[in-house]
Structure formats: structure tokens, C-alpha cells
Motif scaffolding. Structure first.
Motif, PDB file in Angstrom:
ATOM      1  N   ALA B 356       0.973  -1.153  -0.100  1.00 14.88           N
ATOM      2  CA  ALA B 356       0.058  -0.010   0.047  1.00 14.88           C
ATOM      3  C   ALA B 356       1.020   1.266  -0.097  1.00 14.88           C
ATOM      4  O   ALA B 356       1.983   1.165   0.311  1.00 14.88           O
ATOM      5  CB  ALA B 356      -0.867  -0.026   1.078  1.00 14.88           C
ATOM      6  N   VAL B 357       0.387   2.316  -0.449  1.00 16.83           N
ATOM      7  CA  VAL B 357       0.981   3.618  -0.455  1.00 16.83           C
ATOM      8  C   VAL B 357       0.600   4.392   0.677  1.00 16.83           C
ATOM      9  O   VAL B 357      -0.533   4.667   0.806  1.00 16.83           O
ATOM     10  CB  VAL B 357       0.793   4.406  -1.820  1.00 16.83           C
ATOM     11  CG1 VAL B 357       1.587   5.715  -1.682  1.00 16.83           C
ATOM     12  CG2 VAL B 357       1.266   3.608  -3.093  1.00 16.83           C
ATOM     13  N   ASP B 359       0.673   7.461   1.797  1.00 16.15           N
ATOM     14  CA  ASP B 359       0.080   8.694   1.909  1.00 16.15           C
ATOM     15  C   ASP B 359      -1.266   8.598   0.989  1.00 16.15           C
ATOM     16  O   ASP B 359      -1.770   9.899   0.918  1.00 16.15           O
ATOM     17  CB  ASP B 359       0.978   9.785   1.008  1.00 16.15           C
ATOM     18  CG  ASP B 359       2.207   9.910   1.968  1.00 16.15           C
ATOM     19  OD1 ASP B 359       2.072  10.074   3.382  1.00 16.15           O
ATOM     20  OD2 ASP B 359       3.181  10.151   1.612  1.00 16.15           O
ATOM     21  N   LEU B 360      -1.647   7.397   0.335  1.00 20.97           N
ATOM     22  CA  LEU B 360      -2.796   7.701  -0.465  1.00 20.97           C
ATOM     23  C   LEU B 360      -4.084   6.831   0.201  1.00 20.97           C
ATOM     24  O   LEU B 360      -3.892   6.201   1.214  1.00 20.97           O
ATOM     25  CB  LEU B 360      -2.722   6.780  -1.633  1.00 20.97           C
ATOM     26  CG  LEU B 360      -1.460   7.372  -2.731  1.00 20.97           C
ATOM     27  CD1 LEU B 360      -1.558   6.602  -4.084  1.00 20.97           C
ATOM     28  CD2 LEU B 360      -2.043   8.887  -3.060  1.00 20.97           C
TER      29      LEU B 360
END
Lengths: 365, 532
Positions: B356-357, B359-360
């Protein structure tokens, strides 16, 4: 072994920078720049308020002034939209100035090649030629980065100087105006090769609405498209991009070619707009200033548009302050530099906080 | 005994009364009381975020409590820092070691000693002395670089023991150890306790605590919710105390084996260089997974798992197209995206920054891996409304504690983000799911939910590959178990035919002896390997 009672400064990453702060930093940086400018002017013996008025207000007291603002903001916005996309993906094209020059050479070369045989088809072709020139020039750092992992910051920057020398060679050699009394510049283009003026009484040309279209398209790419999302993911977390199956090489190619093409387009607009011929210097550093514009605009197309207008004003203000008060033109560069400095500094403080650390008072306490 | 006080019996080694520590938005410790007696092994048990780390950091002086009283051997104390804690006689062995790899054992120990150690020869002698006394086999002259993880942990323990601590804090010490190494560690800890030293033992592993500890204090939401004798509890009852609800057992249904279908994935002769300089290259890996089957891959971290996972997920395509076949089709050269299109989904070990990213938002993270299987993109344009819908669906179906699809991935706790990622991959209806350490660092409640979801997926006919260091987890889930060591993968064997002991031996690199030679007794020295 720490010295007793010693004070130190420690930087601490904030857990999550507030969104409000992120949006507030650009205006804050502008305010700090104005304040520092006032102090600077005062130190130079000028009345700070008078000078600031000459710098920021005088240029906009006439319709012509607003037109000039658009003329200057046009290349800045077009270039910065492309750069901002790349910066979002951690692709650092610093050589937009060179790509702009190549675009100008290609567009101008076309205008010169068909000199005397122009038609309405020429302007669109010049725009395309300019974009193609910038794109091809940006392909060099893209290839070097993807193939050899060569840092695009260095390669694109160094290529800027190559482009500048190429232009100098052309306007002092093969493309020199035969009736130009030996001045290092090309013929003046015929009217068919010049962008029409869209606002009477000013120099505002068709490039300005074109720039607005670019901003709009940039917004679409950032906010709505898969490629915009891919750029963001590659920029934030390359490993997650690999997990998703987004190709980093593709993003490097895409952003460098796009930003190069847009810089080339800006070059074509400059030579077919306000300049109307090829000269040894066709840009007062738009390609570099656009880097500041991209950051000042938070890498967001709408922000970029506002930042481009502000930076355009700094060019105009510099000229105005020179005319009205005899300030050196270098003050424009000083203002732009201060703006970037304050922006980066406030950015940094949005992400980190400074803590004073005092070593605990001696054990007895 | 030690202090010779006038009142009857020795005072408790350490007493905490009403310890409070508040962080912005969280009450990490809420009036915690804790009493540690001399000579006991005391477990501190709790879910992630229950306040164990904070409490231990207060005891070790890393964090200052907002309120509360601390008594050391009956006397009130204030501990200003780790140095003060060590001076009192508190030692701590952290989960992550701080050793210089290029220095010798003795040099590393010398660097950790406050008093300084000018005489290396004398120090080496003391190290040798301590290590024989407590069964911590260690060569003072060995370079740390050459040591196994278990040996490195011994260096840390010896470093503490040289300070002659009365309280030794161990933070999740067995998370990096093989079962044999863990057994040795327990023996050492029991010896230390018999000398009257107190051990504060922090762990997730309920079985371990029941085997080792005399008393357990259980934290939940920053409060002490129970104190018990773990030997009189079952793993189930401890888990219940820890999370406050019943954990349903996740044993595979006995009928599971009937549903196993034809071959889904076959890997043959897969040799490839390491995914990155710190990984291990693969040597002739061979494996196969059938529909409805769960293959468990055990191994100590750093033995080629990363390279194998990258090769299977397509993040690092194999060198030959026919090294990997999926449904009979050679796919070795396909990248991650093409493999996901075929129905191969992957849950990586790192939740933030890989799966997962950070900051998204969750909606964007749903888009990250699901954009093709869920058709979230039409003609290059993203449908954010659909991404949001999918993310909300995952959040709802997998009971992810998140304020909504707009929440940033980094705002979720580790367990909840893991539930989200596993749910995201499962809801894409994979034919093959590859999961690395699916419940690593996840609390018992979330782990049970994840196990249930994985078993359900297999029951529906998907093949699964689970890579994990946690043997309990593998034996709970897997139909067959293989072991990876130094880039080589053992033959897989039905999970009910192998014991944890055998797997442990194989994790130590003895699988030539343990498995290829028909499961015979492993050679002591390991040179039963084929000459070469």
C-alpha cells in the motif's frame, strides 16, 4: 559524554503535516519574500513602500501591463505544467530551458525554411515542430536514465548549455539575417509565422489561451487519468508501483517527453509571439523559473497557473523598478531566489519541527 | 535474601502503582499496576497497541510516565534514562539488535559497557565465563557478521548479563529464532530466574508464555485487565483475556483435502540472482500448488523468501519463461500486472510501502492493485467513484477499523491495514494467492479473521502459497509444508506428517538430512550434504 547543560537543536519529523499548512506555505513564502524585499530595499536606501509599489503594483495599472503579465506567464505555465507532472513522479527535468531553446530552433527554422512561401498552415506546424524539438531533446536524458541510470538532473541541465550554443551558432552562422548588418539574429518572421494578438492594445497573443488549455489538460491528467495516478505512485513509493505493475521506465519516458514537448512548445510560442525572430537569447530563464513555478504551485495545475502569474509579475516588477527607480535588474533574480528559499524553508518546517534539546541537568537535579 | 530487610520476605523487585502515560489522542497506559517478584519469569501480554511497549519503555527509562509511582526493591525511584536503569540493575534485550557486524563479539560487548573495558583479554574471559554458566554458546573472538540471528541475540543477552542485572526485559525475543534456538533461550532464562533474577517477558506467542512463564499480566487498551498463572490457562483462554472476545479456532476442516483439485502452479529449476543486494539468490527451486490447496513455506527470514516472492508475483520475472507454469501455461517472463490479470494476487510482507502507498487513501490503494480485475479504468480515465465503492466494500467485508475509504493508508493500525490488503486481494477472486507473513505483527483478533478468510478462499478452490516464519500459523493453515533455507527449497510434505521439530531443523539448513534422505535423523554437523 555529553557536555553538561549543553543546548542542541533537533529536527523531528511531524507525524502528519496538516493539509492547511501545506496550502498555507506558498502564500506565507510570498509574504516573507515581500517583507525581506522591503528590508533589502530599505538597506539599499530606497523607500521600501515606494519600491514595493513600483515592483508589484505599477506593472498592473494599465491594460497593457496585464497583457504583458499574460505574455510572461504563458511560457512559465506551459513549461511548469510539464515539469510538475515529472516532479510528482520523482523525475527531475531541470533542462526545460534547453528544451525550450530546441523548440524555438525547430519552430524558427521552419519559419525561415519556408520564408516567402508561408500559408495559414504554418503556425500549427511551427507549434508541432517546436514541441517535437523539445520532446526529442528531452528523449536524450530519458534514454540515458532508463538505459544507464544516469541522473537526469545532470544530463538535462548540461544539455541546456549545448542547446544555447547551438542557437548561438545558428544565428551567428547559417541562419543569420543576410540584411541584418552582421547582428547575430535571424530574419524577422513574416506575419503568417506570428501568433495573432487576442487583446487589442496589448501584446497578449494566442499563446495565452493555449496555455490555459495546457493547464486544463494538465489538471485532467493529474486528477482523472491512470497515467496521472501511476506517476503519483511511482513518485511516492516506487516499490508499491512495482507491486502494482506500473513500469517506472515508462513513467520516466512519459514525463520527460511530455515536459520536454511542452517546453519546446513554449519555445515555439516565444519565437512566434513576442520575439518574432531567432536571437541568441530567446528566454530570460523561463525554463529555470518554471521549476520555481512548479513548486510554488504545489505541483498542482491550478497552483501552477497562479504561481506562473506571480512569477511573471516578478519579471515585470523588476523591469518597472529599474525604469522608475533605477534598481538593477538583478533584483528580479534576487526576488525569485528569495521566494524559492522561503518556500523550501516553510515546506521543511511543515514536515519537521525544531526541538531544542537541553541535556538533563546534572544527576543531582 | 539479597537485601536482608527487617520485614518478612524480600520486597518485590519492581512495583508500579498507577502508572499513566498519555500521548496525543491516546492513553497508552491507564493507571497500570505491576508487581515483579525476584526469581520469576513474568509475561507481559497484550495486543498491538495495548500499551506493552510504552510500559516497558517507562521501566527502562526511555519514556517518562505522566503519573504513577515506581519502587525498586521496595525503595521509590525515578528512572531518568536507560543509563540510570542499567545502574539500578535493569537490562533490556530489544527486538532489533544494535551490533556492529564487522567487529568481534568481545568488541561489541566492550562498546556496550559503560565502565569501558581496556583489557580485551580479561573481557573475553568474562564473556566465555558467562556464556558457559548460562548455556549461551558463544565465541568471544567470532565476528558478528558470521553469526546467526540466534547467536547475535546471545551477544545482546551476554552484554546485559555482564552488568549483573536483577531484572532482564526481553522484547519478543523468539520472533527471529528457530524452535531449537527458542528452546535454548528458554533454558537460559530459567537458569537466570533460578538465581533470583526477574525476567519480564513480552510476547505474542501464547504457547510460549504457557511453557515459560510463572505469571502473566495482561494489558488491553492501556489497562491491566487480568493477572493469571499462564500454566493454568489454555491458549484459547489467554487469547480471550487479551482481546476480550472468543477467538474461533481456525483449524482446517477435515474435509479440506477432498476439495484439492488439479495442478495450478508449477515451478521447476528456478535459479535466479537475488532481488537486491541484501537478499539471497535462489537455487533450483521446485514447487507445485493445486487448486484448493495451501502450501506453507517456512524459513528463517533472509533465506531467499524475498527473491522467491518477487519471482512468483512477477515483480522480478524469472530468467526462463518455462521456469514457472500457471494452469499449464509458461509465465516466467510475465510481469506483475500480467500475472495479476491471470488471477495471481500477492500480499507482500511490507504493508506500508509495498502493498500500500502510505500517503494515499484506501480508495486509491484499492485502485493500486485492483484497477484491472475490477475494471476501474476506462480509456485511461480512472473511475474514483468505483474505486471508493470497492474500498468501502473491502472495509465492510473484512471489518477494517477505518473512518472510510478516504482515510490515508498510514492512518490505519498495522492489523487493520493488513486486513484491508488481504481483503483487497481476496475480493479480486484470485485463482492463486501468494501471501507473505499474513499475520506478522497483527493482534490475535485480526489474525484469526485473516486466517479464516484465507481458509475460506482455499475452500472456494483457489490455490494459496503462504510464506511465514510463524510455524503455528503454517500448521494451522497449510496442507503441505516446505522449508526454504539459503535459497533452496525443500520438498514439500503433508503438514500432518511433519512435526514442528523437523521443520525447525530444516530451517536451520539440515533439510538434506531431515527430508531428502527420507526424514531420517539429521546429522549433528550437517555434513550429510552431498559432497560438492
Amino acid at each position: 559524554m555529553a557536555a553538561e547543560g549543553a543546548f542542541g537543536i533537533r529536527l523531528e519529523r511531524r507525524p502528519a503535516p496538516s493539509r492547511a499548512m501545506l496550502l498555507a506555505t506558498p502564500p506565507l513564502a510570498v509574504l516573507l519574500t515581500v517583507l525581506a524585499g522591503a528590508i533589502l530595499f530599505a538597506a539599499m536606501g530606497f523607500d521600501p513602500l515606494e519600491t514595493l509599489r513600483a515592483y508589484f503594483v505599477s506593472p498592473l495599472t494599465s491594460l497593457y501591463g496585464w497583457g504583458e503579465l499574460a505574455v510572461k506567464a504563458t511560457p512559465l505555465a506551459i513549461i511548469a505544467i510539464g515539469l510538475a507532472l515529472g516532479f510528482r513522479g520523482n523525475v527531475w527535468n531541470i533542462g526545460a530551458e534547453g528544451q525550450l531553446t530546441l523548440g524555438a530552433i525547430c519552430a524558427g527554422g521552419l519559419a525561415l525554411a519556408v520564408y516567402g512561401h508561408e500559408g495559414p498552415w504554418l503556425l500549427p506546424l511551427m507549434m508541432l515542430a517546436g514541441a517535437a524539438g523539445g520532446l526529442a531533446y528531452a528523449a536524450i536524458p530519458a534514454y540515458l536514465r532508463v538505459r544507464f541510470n544516469a541522473n537526469e538532473i545532470l544530463t538535462s541541465l548540461m544539455l541546456t548549455y549545448v542547446a544555447g550554443l547551438l542557437l548561438s551558432y545558428l544565428v551567428t552562422g547559417p541562419w543569420k539575417d543576410p540584411e541584418g548588418f552582421g547582428f547575430p539574429q535571424s530574419r524577422l518572421f513574416n506575419p503568417e509565422a506570428l501568433l495573432p494578438i487576442v487583446l487589442d492594445g496589448t501584446r497578449m497573443h494566442l499563446g495565452a489561451p493555449l496555455a490555459l488549455c495546457v493547464v486544463l489538460a494538465g489538471w485532467l491528467v493529474v486528477a482523472r487519468t491512470l497515467i496521472g495516478f501511476q506517476i503519483k505512485v511511482v513518485g511516492l513509493t516506487p516499490i508499491a508501483a512495482g507491486y502494482a505493475g506500473f513500469s517506472q521506465a515508462r513513467i520516466i519516458w512519459f514525463t520527460l517527453l511530455l515536459s520536454g514537448g511542452l517546453a519546446g512548445l513554449a519555445g515555439a510560442i516565444e519565437v512566434s509571439g513576442p520575439i518574432g525572430q531567432l536571437q541568441p537569447a530567446i528566454s530570460p530563464g523561463y525554463g529555470f523559473t518554471a521549476i520555481i513555478v512548479a513548486f510554488l504551485g504545489r505541483l498542482h495545475p491550478v497552483g501552477v497557473l497562479l504561481a506562473a502569474l506571480l512569477m511573471a509579475l516578478s519579471y515585470l516588477g523588476g523591469e518597472q523598478a529599474q525604469i522608475e527607480l533605477g534598481l538593477p535588474l538583478a533584483v528580479t533574480g534576487v526576488f525569485q531566489g528569495m521566494l524559492l528559499f522561503f518556500l523550501l524553508a516553510s515546506d521543511f518546517l511543515t514536515h519537521y519541527r525544531v526541538r531544542r534539546t537541553a541535556s538533563t541537568p546534572a544527576a543531582a537535579g | 535474601m539479597i537485601d536482608g530487610h527487617s520485614h518478612e520476605g524480600p520486597p518485590p523487585r519492581l512495583t508500579l502503582r498507577g502508572v499513566v502515560k498519555r500521548y496525543p489522542g491516546v492513553l497508552a497506559n491507564d493507571h497500570v499496576d505491576l508487581t515483579l517478584e525476584p526469581g520469576e519469569i513474568h509475561a507481559l501480554l497484550g495486543e498491538n497497541g495495548a500499551g506493552k511497549s510504552t510500559l516497558v519503555q517507562i521501566v527502562y527509562g526511555v519514556v517518562k510516565a505522566d503519573a504513577g509511582e515506581m519502587r525498586w526493591n521496595g525503595r521509590p525511584v525515578a528512572i531518568d534514562g536507560p543509563a540510570a536503569a542499567r545502574a539500578l540493575g535493569i537490562g533490556m534485550v530489544f527486538q532489533h539488535f544494535s551490533l556492529f557486524e564487522t567487529l568481534s563479539v568481545a568488541e561489541n560487548v566492550a562498546l556496550g559497557l559503560e565502565t569501558g573495558a581496556a583489557d580485551m583479554a580479561a573481557l573475553s574471559e568474562r564473556i566465555a565465563d558467562v556464556s558457559t554458566r548460562y548455556g549461551l554458546t558463544l565465541d568471544p573472538g567470532a565476528t558478528v557478521y558470521d553469526l546467526s540471528v540466534g547467536e547475535r541475540q546471545r551477544v545482546e543477552i551476554v552484554r546485559c548479563l555482564l552488568q549483573d542485572p536483577q531484572l532482564l526485559i526481553m522484547d519478543e525475543p523468539t520472533s527471529v529464532l528457530t524452535p531449537q534456538e527458542a528452546d535454548q533461550l528458554f533454558e537460559t532464562l530459567r537458569r537466570l530466574a533460578r538465581e533470583g533474577r526477574t525476567i519480564l517477558y513480552i510476547s505474542h506467542k501464547l504457547d510460549e508464555i504457557r511453557r515459560l512463564c510463572d505469571r502473566a499480566t495482561i494489558l488491553r487498551g492501556g489497562k491491566v485487565v487480568a493477572a493469571c498463572d499462564p500454566r493454568e490457562e489454555t491458549a484459547q483462554s489467554l487469547a480471550r483475556l487479551m482481546i476480550g472476545v472468543d477467538v474461533s479456532p481456525t483449524r482446517r476442516a477435515d474435509g479440506g483435502a477432498d476439495q484439492i483439485g488439479d495442478e495450478l502452479l508449477r515451478v521447476e529449476g528456478l535459479s535466479m540472482p537475488a532481488a537486491n543486494p541484501v537478499s539471497t539468490p535462489l537455487k533450483g527451486v521446485r514447487l507445485s500448488v493445486r487448486r484448493g490447496e495451501i502450501l506453507g513455506i517456512a524459513g528463517v527470514a533472509g533465506n531467499g523468501q524475498n527473491t522467491l516472492l518477487a519471482a512468483l508475483s512477477g515483480e522480478l520475472p524469472a530468467p526462463r519463461v518455462d521456469a514457472i507454469r500457471f494452469e499449464g501455461r509458461p509465465i516466467g517472463l510475465l510481469g506483475a500486472r500480467a500475472r495479476r490479470d491471470l488471477g495471481i494476487n500477492f500480499v507482500p510482507e511490507d504493508r506500508l510501502g509495498h502493498g500500500a502507498v502510505a500517503d494515499l487513501s484506501l480508495a486509491d490503494n484499492a485502485l493500486l492493485s485492483g484497477w484491472r480485475r475490477w475494471s476501474l479504468v476506462r480509456r485511461g480515465l480512472v473511475s474514483f467513484a468505483k474505486s471508493k465503492e470497492r474500498a468501502e466494500h473491502v472495509v465492510e467485508r473484512f471489518a477494517v477499523a477505518a473512518p472510510g475509504a478516504h482515510a490515508a493508508a498510514r492512518s490505519l493500525s498495522g492489523g487493520n491495514l493488513q486486513k484491508f490488503i488481504i481483503g483487497r486481494e481476496i475480493l479480486q477472486n484470485p485463482k492463486l494467492l501468494i501471501a507473505a507473513h499474513p499475520t506478522w505483527g497483527v493482534d490475535a483478533g485480526a489474525a484469526a479473521a485473516i486466517h479464516k478468510a484465507l481458509l475460506h478462499l482455499a475452500a472456494e478452490g483457489a490455490g494459496l502459497i503462504i510464506v511465514s516464519q510463524d510455524l503455528d500459523e503454517l500448521f494451522t493453515l497449510a496442507d503441505r509444508v516446505a522449508v526454504i533455507c539459503a535459497g533452496r527449497l525443500s520438498e514439500s510434505r503433508p503438514a500432518h506428517e511433519v512435526t514442528a521439530e523437523e521443520v525447525g531443523l530444516m530451517m536451520g539448513g539440515l533439510f538434506d538430512a531431515a527430508i531428502v534422505r527420507g526424514g531420517g535423523a539429521p546429522s549433528e554437523t550437517g555434513d550429510a550434504r552431498h559432497g560438492g
